[in-house]
Design a protein around this motif. Structure first.
Motif, PDB file in Angstrom:
ATOM      1  N   ASN A 206       0.820  -1.220   0.000  1.00 11.00           N
ATOM      2  CA  ASN A 206       0.000   0.000   0.000  1.00 11.00           C
ATOM      3  C   ASN A 206       0.854   1.271   0.000  1.00 11.00           C
ATOM      4  O   ASN A 206       0.553   2.247   0.703  1.00 11.00           O
ATOM      5  N   PHE A 207       1.897   1.268  -0.807  1.00  8.69           N
ATOM      6  CA  PHE A 207       2.825   2.396  -0.756  1.00  8.69           C
ATOM      7  C   PHE A 207       2.223   3.666  -1.361  1.00  8.69           C
ATOM      8  O   PHE A 207       2.548   4.777  -0.923  1.00  8.69           O
ATOM      9  N   LYS A 208       1.358   3.526  -2.335  1.00  6.63           N
ATOM     10  CA  LYS A 208       0.704   4.706  -2.907  1.00  6.63           C
ATOM     11  C   LYS A 208      -0.130   5.406  -1.836  1.00  6.63           C
ATOM     12  O   LYS A 208      -0.086   6.653  -1.694  1.00  6.63           O
ATOM     13  N   GLN A 209      -0.894   4.610  -1.065  1.00  2.00           N
ATOM     14  CA  GLN A 209      -1.692   5.190   0.017  1.00  2.00           C
ATOM     15  C   GLN A 209      -0.794   5.817   1.079  1.00  2.00           C
ATOM     16  O   GLN A 209      -1.144   6.843   1.669  1.00  2.00           O
TER      17      GLN A 209
ATOM     18  N   TRP B 127       1.009  10.468   3.948  1.00  2.36           N
ATOM     19  CA  TRP B 127       2.137  11.024   4.693  1.00  2.36           C
ATOM     20  C   TRP B 127       3.034  11.927   3.859  1.00  2.36           C
ATOM     21  O   TRP B 127       3.885  12.635   4.410  1.00  2.36           O
ATOM     22  N   GLY B 128       2.888  11.884   2.545  1.00  2.00           N
ATOM     23  CA  GLY B 128       3.705  12.725   1.686  1.00  2.00           C
ATOM     24  C   GLY B 128       4.925  11.995   1.150  1.00  2.00           C
ATOM     25  O   GLY B 128       5.370  10.984   1.702  1.00  2.00           O
ATOM     26  N   HIS B 129       5.481  12.520   0.071  1.00  2.00           N
ATOM     27  CA  HIS B 129       6.574  11.832  -0.614  1.00  2.00           C
ATOM     28  C   HIS B 129       7.884  11.883   0.166  1.00  2.00           C
ATOM     29  O   HIS B 129       8.717  10.985   0.034  1.00  2.00           O
ATOM     30  N   GLU B 130       8.074  12.908   0.988  1.00  2.00           N
ATOM     31  CA  GLU B 130       9.303  12.966   1.781  1.00  2.00           C
ATOM     32  C   GLU B 130       9.359  11.816   2.777  1.00  2.00           C
ATOM     33  O   GLU B 130      10.383  11.136   2.909  1.00  2.00           O
ATOM     34  N   LEU B 131       8.249  11.564   3.468  1.00  3.02           N
ATOM     35  CA  LEU B 131       8.203  10.415   4.369  1.00  3.02           C
ATOM     36  C   LEU B 131       8.226   9.109   3.576  1.00  3.02           C
ATOM     37  O   LEU B 131       8.736   8.098   4.057  1.00  3.02           O
ATOM     38  N   GLY B 132       7.670   9.151   2.354  1.00  2.26           N
ATOM     39  CA  GLY B 132       7.761   7.971   1.497  1.00  2.26           C
ATOM     40  C   GLY B 132       9.207   7.619   1.198  1.00  2.26           C
ATOM     41  O   GLY B 132       9.594   6.446   1.237  1.00  2.26           O
ATOM     42  N   ASN B 133      10.020   8.637   0.913  1.00  2.00           N
ATOM     43  CA  ASN B 133      11.448   8.398   0.688  1.00  2.00           C
ATOM     44  C   ASN B 133      12.122   7.869   1.950  1.00  2.00           C
ATOM     45  O   ASN B 133      12.991   6.989   1.886  1.00  2.00           O
TER      46      ASN B 133
END
Length: 231
Positions: free
Chosen positions: A82-85, A90-96
């Motif tokens: 569920n990485f898109k969610q 949480w935003g792309h910075e936290l995604g990174n």
């Protein structure tokens, strides 16, 4: 990663006349730049793992080694659930940060002889030389558990992460090409996603059927307590 052979110290290298070569410092700088470029070409800039280009080169080489030496080879493909969610919330910075976090867990879990690569996006591929299916499933379960039990820490929040994992083995008698082997493992990953995520899926295997002679070091690396890399 491999580096070019170290050059002798420039102070010890002289021209035939006995004077220090005026081009030696430039040569040493060029060697250093080549090593840096080689590292960049093979490495994913965000996670520090090997990149897809390296993976595309190393997998055929290891498959050929398996054909010649009749040693098992296993491949793991891991996908953060569920990485898109996750990015939407949480935003792309936290995604990174999540990608870096998972990469560090992978690096801490595998052996030095294994190759951990960022396969693309939130997917990772781990090439396991000299590893049969039973051993590889144990490694995959360790990876899944490490991610599930290690939430991403950010400020006062602990953000849970899970991953789905596909795993399969390539044997010297198999006729797959690299793409076929990847597709086999990817199909198991799809099964893990379909059955609810946070799962490891691969062919059914019994420890009795894969009883091989494994050295004490290999057993410790695969089933013991994994040491974190030096800081």
């Amino acid at each position: 990663m491999d580096s070019l052979p170290l050059a002798p110290d420039s102070s010890s290298l002289c021209c035939p006349c006995g004077a220090k070569c005026q081009f030696m410092d430039e040569l040493l700088n060029l060697r250093s730049e080549v090593n840096d470029l080689r590292h960049q070409v093979q490495t994913d800039a965000l996670t520090g793992l090997y990149n897809f280009r390296f993976f595309s080169n190393i997998l055929p080489l290891e498959m050929e080694r398996t054909r010649r030496a009749a040693q098992p080879l296993s491949l793991i493909i891991l996908d953060i659930d569920n990485f898109k969610q996750f990015n939407d919330r949480w935003g792309h910075e936290l995604g990174n940060q999540a990608l870096v976090h998972v990469s560090q867990l992978i690096a801490q879990t595998i052996r030095k002889l294994d190759f951990a690569c960022r396969f693309g996006g939130e997917e990772f591929a781990i090439v396991l030389p000299n590893t049969d299916l039973y051993q590889a499933i144990n490694v995959a379960e360790r990876l899944r558990f490490a991610i599930d039990s290690s939430p991403l820490e950010t400020g006062n929040d602990l953000i849970p992460l899970t991953a789905s994992v596909g795993v399969d083995e390539f044997k010297s008698t198999h006729t797959d090409n690299p793409q076929g082997f990847i597709e086999r493992v990817d199909a198991w990953l799809y099964q893990a996603k379909k059955l609810g995520r946070n799962l490891v899926k691969g062919p059914v295997v019994s420890p009795v059927d894969t009883n091989t002679n494994v050295t004490a070091d290999e057993k410790e690396a695969l089933f013991g307590v994994f040491k974190k890399p030096d800081a």
